[in-house]
Design a protein around this motif. Sequence first.
Motif, mmCIF file in Angstrom:
data_model
loop_
_atom_site.group_PDB
_atom_site.id
_atom_site.type_symbol
_atom_site.label_atom_id
_atom_site.label_comp_id
_atom_site.label_asym_id
_atom_site.label_seq_id
_atom_site.Cartn_x
_atom_site.Cartn_y
_atom_site.Cartn_z
ATOM 1 N N TYR A 1 0.839 -1.205 0.000
ATOM 2 C CA TYR A 1 0.000 0.000 0.000
ATOM 3 C C TYR A 1 0.869 1.248 0.000
ATOM 4 C CZ TYR A 1 -3.685 3.306 1.209
ATOM 5 O OH TYR A 1 -4.560 4.370 1.205
ATOM 6 N N GLU A 2 1.926 1.231 0.779
ATOM 7 C CA GLU A 2 2.820 2.387 0.858
ATOM 8 C C GLU A 2 3.532 2.637 -0.465
ATOM 9 O OE1 GLU A 2 4.802 5.662 2.402
ATOM 10 O OE2 GLU A 2 3.178 4.509 3.337
ATOM 11 N N ILE A 3 4.050 1.571 -1.073
ATOM 12 C CA ILE A 3 4.820 1.754 -2.305
ATOM 13 C C ILE A 3 3.920 2.155 -3.465
ATOM 14 C CG2 ILE A 3 4.769 -0.635 -3.198
ATOM 15 C CD1 ILE A 3 7.792 -0.291 -3.761
ATOM 16 N N SER A 4 2.715 1.607 -3.535
ATOM 17 C CA SER A 4 1.797 1.993 -4.612
ATOM 18 C C SER A 4 1.261 3.404 -4.381
ATOM 19 C CB SER A 4 0.638 0.995 -4.706
ATOM 20 O OG SER A 4 -0.076 0.898 -3.488
ATOM 21 N N MET B 1 1.553 6.507 -6.998
ATOM 22 C CA MET B 1 0.382 7.267 -7.426
ATOM 23 C C MET B 1 0.516 8.745 -7.065
ATOM 24 S SD MET B 1 -1.806 5.323 -8.987
ATOM 25 C CE MET B 1 -3.367 6.208 -8.827
ATOM 26 N N MET B 2 1.103 9.045 -5.917
ATOM 27 C CA MET B 2 1.294 10.431 -5.519
ATOM 28 C C MET B 2 2.257 11.147 -6.457
ATOM 29 S SD MET B 2 -0.633 11.298 -3.044
ATOM 30 C CE MET B 2 0.164 12.826 -2.529
ATOM 31 N N SER B 3 3.295 10.439 -6.895
ATOM 32 C CA SER B 3 4.234 11.058 -7.835
ATOM 33 C C SER B 3 3.550 11.367 -9.155
ATOM 34 C CB SER B 3 5.444 10.146 -8.054
ATOM 35 O OG SER B 3 5.068 8.957 -8.728
ATOM 36 N N LYS C 1 -9.221 12.233 -7.901
ATOM 37 C CA LYS C 1 -7.978 11.475 -8.075
ATOM 38 C C LYS C 1 -7.524 10.857 -6.764
ATOM 39 C CE LYS C 1 -6.138 13.977 -12.053
ATOM 40 N NZ LYS C 1 -5.033 14.802 -12.570
ATOM 41 N N GLU C 2 -7.699 11.587 -5.673
ATOM 42 C CA GLU C 2 -7.318 11.045 -4.368
ATOM 43 C C GLU C 2 -8.171 9.833 -4.018
ATOM 44 O OE1 GLU C 2 -5.502 10.690 -0.586
ATOM 45 O OE2 GLU C 2 -4.912 11.777 -2.378
ATOM 46 N N ALA C 3 -9.470 9.925 -4.279
ATOM 47 C CA ALA C 3 -10.358 8.797 -4.013
ATOM 48 C C ALA C 3 -9.985 7.594 -4.863
ATOM 49 C CB ALA C 3 -11.807 9.199 -4.277
ATOM 50 N N GLY D 1 -5.474 0.411 -2.342
ATOM 51 C CA GLY D 1 -6.025 -0.551 -1.400
ATOM 52 C C GLY D 1 -6.294 -1.887 -2.056
ATOM 53 N N GLY D 2 -6.875 -1.859 -3.262
ATOM 54 C CA GLY D 2 -7.141 -3.101 -3.983
ATOM 55 C C GLY D 2 -5.875 -3.847 -4.347
ATOM 56 N N LEU D 3 -4.864 -3.114 -4.821
ATOM 57 C CA LEU D 3 -3.586 -3.748 -5.177
ATOM 58 C C LEU D 3 -2.904 -4.337 -3.945
ATOM 59 C CD1 LEU D 3 -2.135 -1.179 -7.751
ATOM 60 C CD2 LEU D 3 -3.073 -3.448 -8.226
ATOM 61 N N ALA D 4 -2.993 -3.634 -2.819
ATOM 62 C CA ALA D 4 -2.393 -4.149 -1.583
ATOM 63 C C ALA D 4 -3.038 -5.473 -1.185
ATOM 64 C CB ALA D 4 -2.545 -3.125 -0.456
#
Length: 315
Positions: A178-181, A185-187, A201-203, A210-213
């Motif tokens: 979750y942290e790495i994704s 996404m933030m970048s 975009k934040e949502a 969350g889904g990828l995590a």
Amino acid sequence: MSADFIAGYISGAAGILIGNPLDIIKVRLQAGSSSVASASVTGASSPSTYASQFSSAGTLIRGATAPILGYGALNALLFVTYNRTSDLLNTNKQTGGTPNLWTTWIAGAVGGLATWAVSTPTELIKCRAQVSSSATAASSLRIAKDILRTEGIRGLYFGGVVTALRDSVGYGFYFWSYEISTRFMMSRMDQDAATTGNGQKEAAKVLLCGGLAGIVTWASIFPLDVIKTRVQTQILGPGDGGERTSLLGQRRLGAMEVARNAYRTEGVNVFFKGLAICSVRAFIVNAAQWAVYEWIMRELDPVRKSKSESIGIPT
């Protein structure tokens, strides 16, 4: 009561309600015909299609009572432990620094290990409820009472070692991914900061990350989860000389014996049975769970809320 405890509890309960039907399919596929789900023992069959897993509308929520109560507490304990451990390991967070990914994994693993006391009995009751047939289905409360009457409190913690290992490794990857994704996404969002719709975009970021995590987590521990399910769906009956044996006429097996027998009889593919449906469930449930968690945290945490409002995220 801390904000992360409340957010964790509510998001955990919401995730169970959303994902329970798919979780039933996963557990039944994992348990196989050698478990309590055996037709010769309980009257349950091994359905050939996903639709045939559900004989009635009530089947959709079978085994959900224990997880809703248990996983709310589990998720609350998980997030509180993770956040406190992360703060302890990453002193630079207090000055606005970025957490180290290795310490993120460690904090997640510690959080997962802390959930053992709740997750083991919850998983045990849930799995046994989910693999039972309509004719023999018992409520989560009935299953818990039967275990306590016949085996005592220790019976609720059968399969605890493999459950603890699964949770520790899994939640390490959960928060790490979750942290790495989120960073990725933030970048991407920062590069496109001049455009409008930051709130949307934040949502979308929270849902996607969350889904990828969820998918990464289950992919990393699925063989352990298969073993755990098969260990915990063994139901005991009285044996010769007072020895407790399984209803199939064998003594109850440990995790290593279950793994060896499964590999010997069904091959390596058995450890990935149900992974596809589990990945679908993991994406849906964890996307929703993280969205609920982040929303509640923004509402309860003034600092997060002010940051969200400053970039146009609706609250």
